[in-house]
Design an enzyme around this catalytic site. Structure first.
Site: not given
Length: 415
Positions: A319, A230, A359, A246
């Site tokens: 993301d 971030r 992820c 997202f």
């Protein structure tokens, strides 16, 4: 310790027992133990007692009877044993958990000693030597996930050690998701000790104030593993038109606006509740709400609409949630990742930047880079790989447990 949900046998009746059950492995199936991998699968087990309590501590021996380790056993999972200690003489009980928890705490104290960070991962499961246990700190509260039978078995003792170790107001449990299901455990949400957390817990990352919904939000309430990524977004955001896909509660976009001085931010997110918290973030940090556009909807459909209308951006963040929950889902996941990355490349202006993530633990870093490369090729754009990204340092990966490296990301630049 107050546990209103998920009652089970107390582990304290077992840890002083000298007659620990021994699980024997098949011949030639002890290699993973010698490599200090913390999982033993059902196919490696030769002799087991299916009547053992789920999560009970057992000794692990090779086919010749030589002790190798101690671990938590459950017949409910394909991962039959999760190793607590590779020293077969080490007792598993409150002193063991005290030592492991304080070791994890000392590392976090070291990496955050000179930083304004009030939310971080305190315990990262297998990579901190505590399989199935996640502990995240949000200011004055701890949020725990007991995702394995062994962690569940020792829950009361673990919570007691946390109480003695950290001056917090409360400890809340968020033990839910696929990990619990695979262990044959029910989902649990409850206050384990002290005060219940507020609906939204405030915390800081540097000069940015965030809110976490620890009761109902994703993971334990926030994506703490993306902290460094971030912050990186702000380096590419000045005067940029930013598309945050997202978006959840808008963490990436908040960095782009506040520290990156982006010109405009568009958040796309399926959850209206998450977008509402994102709006609170804008207000909490004194930013101009007129510079933010929120779109509730399916990201794939929204991106296709932008493509059809020829809308363009300078910076895009992808993301998404986990696309591959199991190895058998990798091909389907790869198609999904390629689709959104292809759309993103088409939406970027020349010189535009893409932050793209996966992820999904079953989608390895090399495969993810290949997916992005194929998407760039099909988009007809020339794209440079600027940087590889990974999870924050409070989410360490034990070298004997490569499965812990679940988060991978790329910074790409359209030439």
């Amino acid at each position: 310790i107050h546990q209103p949900v998920c009652k089970r046998a107390t582990a304290s009746t077992y840890w002083n027992d000298e007659t620990m059950e021994t699980i024997t492995l098949k011949p030639g199936r002890d290699e993973s133990i010698h490599r200090r991998h913390p999982w033993i699968f059902s196919g490696a087990v030769q002799h087991e007692n299916k009547a053992l309590a789920a999560g009970q501590t057992v000794a692990v021996a090779d086919a010749g009877g030589t002790p190798l380790a101690t671990g938590a056993y459950t017949f409910q999972s394909q991962i039959r044993i999760r190793i607590w200690s590779f020293d077969p003489a080490e007792k598993i009980g409150p002193p063991f958990f005290k030592k492991r928890l304080r070791r994890a705490q000392a590392y976090r104290n070291a990496i955050f000693s000179n930083r304004t960070v009030s939310a971080y991962r305190l315990v990262n499961a297998e990579s901190d030597g505590l399989p199935g246990l996640i502990v995240d700190r949000y200011g004055d509260f701890l949020v725990c996930q007991f995702l394995s039978a062994g962690a569940e078995f020792w829950k009361a003792e673990i919570v007691q050690q946390l109480v003695e170790m950290m001056p917090v107001k409360g400890i809340y449990e968020r033990s839910d998701g696929e990990g619990r299901n695979k262990e044959g455990l029910k989902s649990c949400r409850a206050t384990l000790w002290g005060s219940a957390p507020p609906d939204l817990l405030e915390f800081q990352e540097g000069d940015i104030r965030f809110l976490a919904d620890v009761r109902n939000g994703h993971k334990t309430g926030f994506y703490l593993d993306q902290r460094e990524n971030r912050a990186l977004v702000s380096e590419y955001s000045r005067d940029a038109s930013v598309l945050n896909c997202f978006a959840y509660t808008g963490g990436f976009g908040l960095q782009a606006l506040k520290n990156g001085k982006a010109a405009r931010l568009t958040n796309v997110e399926g959850s209206a509740d998450a977008l509402q918290i994102g709006r609170k973030h804008i207000e909490l940090n004194g930013l101009n709400a007129a510079e933010v556009e929120d779109i509730q909807g399916d990201v794939f459909e929204v991106l296709r609409g932008f493509r059809d209308r020829q809308r363009r951006f300078d910076l895009i963040i992808l993301d998404p949630p986990k696309f591959a929950a199991a190895a058998g889902k990798v091909k389907t996941a790869a198609r999904g990742y390629k689709d959104i990355n292809l759309l993103a490349f088409k939406l970027l202006r020349p010189g535009g930047i893409l932050f793209t993530f996966s992820c999904s633990g079953h989608v390895h870093a090399k495969l993810f880079q290949k997916i992005a490369a194929d998407a760039a090729l099909d988009s007809g754009r020339d794209v440079q790989l600027v940087r590889h990204l990974e999870q924050a340092p409070d989410h360490p990966v034990a070298l004997n447990f490569p499965e812990g490296a679940y988060l991978k990301g790329l910074i790409c630049r359209v030439v």
